[in-house]
Motif scaffolding. Sequence first.
Motif, mmCIF file in Angstrom:
data_model
loop_
_atom_site.group_PDB
_atom_site.id
_atom_site.type_symbol
_atom_site.label_atom_id
_atom_site.label_comp_id
_atom_site.label_asym_id
_atom_site.label_seq_id
_atom_site.Cartn_x
_atom_site.Cartn_y
_atom_site.Cartn_z
ATOM 1 N N GLY A 380 0.788 -1.105 -0.105
ATOM 2 C CA GLY A 380 0.008 -0.096 0.020
ATOM 3 C C GLY A 380 0.953 1.180 0.104
ATOM 4 O O GLY A 380 0.511 2.109 -0.851
ATOM 5 N N PHE A 381 1.750 1.404 0.987
ATOM 6 C CA PHE A 381 2.629 2.502 1.079
ATOM 7 C C PHE A 381 3.550 2.690 -0.304
ATOM 8 O O PHE A 381 3.607 3.905 -0.886
ATOM 9 C CB PHE A 381 3.578 2.383 2.416
ATOM 10 C CG PHE A 381 4.158 3.667 2.685
ATOM 11 C CD1 PHE A 381 3.715 4.727 3.121
ATOM 12 C CD2 PHE A 381 5.644 3.800 2.138
ATOM 13 C CE1 PHE A 381 4.368 6.020 3.673
ATOM 14 C CE2 PHE A 381 6.386 4.833 2.297
ATOM 15 C CZ PHE A 381 5.690 5.744 3.075
ATOM 16 N N GLY A 382 4.094 1.533 -0.651
ATOM 17 C CA GLY A 382 4.968 1.633 -1.822
ATOM 18 C C GLY A 382 4.384 2.076 -3.046
ATOM 19 O O GLY A 382 4.695 2.933 -3.948
ATOM 20 N N SER A 383 3.091 1.489 -3.362
ATOM 21 C CA SER A 383 2.311 1.727 -4.603
ATOM 22 C C SER A 383 1.989 3.146 -4.611
ATOM 23 O O SER A 383 2.048 3.583 -5.653
ATOM 24 C CB SER A 383 1.236 1.125 -4.544
ATOM 25 O OG SER A 383 0.231 1.163 -3.699
ATOM 26 N N ARG A 384 1.550 3.920 -3.543
ATOM 27 C CA ARG A 384 1.215 5.299 -3.581
ATOM 28 C C ARG A 384 2.284 6.242 -3.518
ATOM 29 O O ARG A 384 2.266 7.208 -4.024
ATOM 30 C CB ARG A 384 0.321 5.611 -2.517
ATOM 31 C CG ARG A 384 -0.993 4.772 -2.542
ATOM 32 C CD ARG A 384 -1.566 4.458 -4.051
ATOM 33 N NE ARG A 384 -1.839 5.669 -4.752
ATOM 34 C CZ ARG A 384 -1.699 5.759 -6.003
ATOM 35 N NH1 ARG A 384 -1.643 4.614 -6.835
ATOM 36 N NH2 ARG A 384 -1.792 7.004 -6.635
ATOM 37 N N VAL A 385 3.470 5.847 -2.864
ATOM 38 C CA VAL A 385 4.718 6.792 -3.230
ATOM 39 C C VAL A 385 5.153 6.568 -4.511
ATOM 40 O O VAL A 385 5.682 7.625 -5.138
ATOM 41 C CB VAL A 385 5.638 6.143 -2.234
ATOM 42 C CG1 VAL A 385 7.009 6.829 -2.317
ATOM 43 C CG2 VAL A 385 5.477 6.428 -0.686
ATOM 44 N N GLY A 386 5.067 5.281 -5.104
ATOM 45 C CA GLY A 386 5.520 5.432 -6.467
ATOM 46 C C GLY A 386 4.455 5.531 -7.529
ATOM 47 O O GLY A 386 4.609 5.575 -8.791
ATOM 48 N N LEU A 387 3.206 6.160 -7.288
ATOM 49 C CA LEU A 387 1.996 6.661 -8.070
ATOM 50 C C LEU A 387 1.577 5.459 -8.906
ATOM 51 O O LEU A 387 0.918 5.645 -9.826
ATOM 52 C CB LEU A 387 2.532 7.863 -9.112
ATOM 53 C CG LEU A 387 2.855 9.053 -8.221
ATOM 54 C CD1 LEU A 387 3.314 10.066 -9.408
ATOM 55 C CD2 LEU A 387 1.804 9.480 -7.693
ATOM 56 N N GLY A 388 1.573 4.211 -8.022
ATOM 57 C CA GLY A 388 0.824 2.974 -8.618
ATOM 58 C C GLY A 388 1.485 1.669 -8.400
ATOM 59 O O GLY A 388 2.605 1.789 -7.880
ATOM 60 N N CYS A 389 0.915 0.682 -8.682
ATOM 61 C CA CYS A 389 1.328 -0.731 -8.181
ATOM 62 C C CYS A 389 1.933 -1.133 -9.531
ATOM 63 O O CYS A 389 2.403 -0.420 -10.593
ATOM 64 C CB CYS A 389 0.257 -1.521 -7.676
ATOM 65 S SG CYS A 389 -0.972 -1.653 -8.895
ATOM 66 N N ASN A 390 1.922 -2.706 -9.805
ATOM 67 C CA ASN A 390 2.530 -3.310 -10.871
ATOM 68 C C ASN A 390 1.715 -2.971 -12.162
ATOM 69 O O ASN A 390 2.112 -2.979 -13.153
ATOM 70 C CB ASN A 390 2.633 -4.782 -10.679
ATOM 71 C CG ASN A 390 1.279 -5.273 -10.346
ATOM 72 O OD1 ASN A 390 0.732 -4.908 -9.091
ATOM 73 N ND2 ASN A 390 0.481 -6.243 -10.998
ATOM 74 N N ILE A 391 0.347 -2.626 -11.847
ATOM 75 C CA ILE A 391 -0.698 -2.218 -12.943
ATOM 76 C C ILE A 391 -0.255 -0.847 -13.360
ATOM 77 O O ILE A 391 0.217 -0.663 -14.636
ATOM 78 C CB ILE A 391 -1.810 -2.489 -12.544
ATOM 79 C CG1 ILE A 391 -2.132 -3.833 -12.341
ATOM 80 C CG2 ILE A 391 -2.973 -2.339 -13.764
ATOM 81 C CD1 ILE A 391 -1.774 -5.087 -13.233
ATOM 82 N N GLY A 392 -0.707 0.268 -12.635
ATOM 83 C CA GLY A 392 -0.719 1.673 -13.037
ATOM 84 C C GLY A 392 0.704 2.089 -13.268
ATOM 85 O O GLY A 392 0.875 2.745 -14.610
ATOM 86 N N ALA A 393 1.700 1.835 -12.273
ATOM 87 C CA ALA A 393 2.917 2.467 -12.478
ATOM 88 C C ALA A 393 3.921 1.646 -13.440
ATOM 89 O O ALA A 393 4.901 2.350 -13.779
ATOM 90 C CB ALA A 393 3.583 2.693 -11.099
#
Length: 437
Positions: A380-393
Amino acid sequence: MDESVSELTFKDKTAMQPLIGFAIIIALVAFGFYLSTLKDILPLHLFAGILLGYILTRARFGFAGGIKRIYMRGEGSLSKALLLLLLVTSIVIMGIQWAAASNGAIPAYLATNGQAVIPGTTNVYFTNIATVFGGFIFGVGMMLAGGCGSGTLADFGEGSGRAMIAFVFFVIGAAPGHYARQVIDKTAVGKIGFQIHLPQIMGYFGALLLTAVLLGFLYWGVLAYENMRKQQGTYLDPKGDYEDFELPLKDVKEPGFFNSKVYHKLFIERWSFTFGALALAIMAIFVLVTTGKNWGVSTALVTWHVAFLDMLGIQLPAEYFQSHIDKVQAGLLNDGGTIRNIGLIVGSALSFLLAKRFAFDFKMSKKDMFYFALGGLLLGFGSRVGLGCNIGAMYAAISSFSASGWVFLLSMSLGGIVGMKLFVGQVSILPVPIHKK
């Protein structure tokens, strides 16, 4: 208890699962009609989510597995399928974006009010230290959680207790990560970076060619690693982890068109990673064409966290969360990302129900529960710091020709490798791989 009686009871229970699955499908149709009264587009989000979840589960397809599987088993069947997924999606999106640009549309980050936006360019993110940090944290998290963003939702639908724990903490980590990214972006270090839509530099054909070359280089790397593991004697059969019932039925002759062999082929037999990649590409493109935006997972989870805190009477600062507060006030069922995520979870459950293999699995130690929760938080934290997860970012960004997607991919992969090396043998889902024994 007599084993034959126990087995019979289990078969009786699983025999009902397809009926439950078909009943859920009927309920989903009714739910889709209800959603259409809220917004015309919402049933399409639901439809896309259901099929995405079904595909992910039916093919046992996961983005985290592209890193974990080759390390653990020495074979890169899933890794190569992921590269195919990126290439096929990129080819189609090139045509979509090129056509839009020829009609005057421009990238989202360059557009002003009233200007047409090139589809998919909302995933062309500003790339800075937060992208690298977020991708790395996300990579570590997906190894501990046992899945990436989409994979965690799919495993949730399959009845995995591990994924349910990870999912809860995935949501809990989303809002803090969203806040942290905005804080970082306002610092002097956070302002150092770039935002590049490759076609603006080298044209659409050039951008596709560069993407294909980079994917080809990664494909060559996978083949080279496979050859090394073969020489070491630690390469495993790509289908060596298939369950017996996932394999094609042989020597089964039954009368009638819709017999058990046909049912097995339609609902039980495992799809190949390659077929899964092509099916996912079709659905990802479907999402882009019907909504104008790429498939994403983690943004909606920030909204869910905001909604949960709102229920507790906790108000988050509008300066950082206004768009999510607006979605909560409008009602979560009006949010396309929420509906698609719900659909993904249900679609995965349907895949297992129709295959007569759905079961809740809560067999885990307290130590494992801690690691699953920690993995979820990092997701959760990493996906939003990176502006997305494996899908969006990563997936959506690379296939939409954003340079940020490649940075996130490298950071996520590095995080995944470090996560495996740090925690291998310490958590049940990360056993010591064969080449380390």
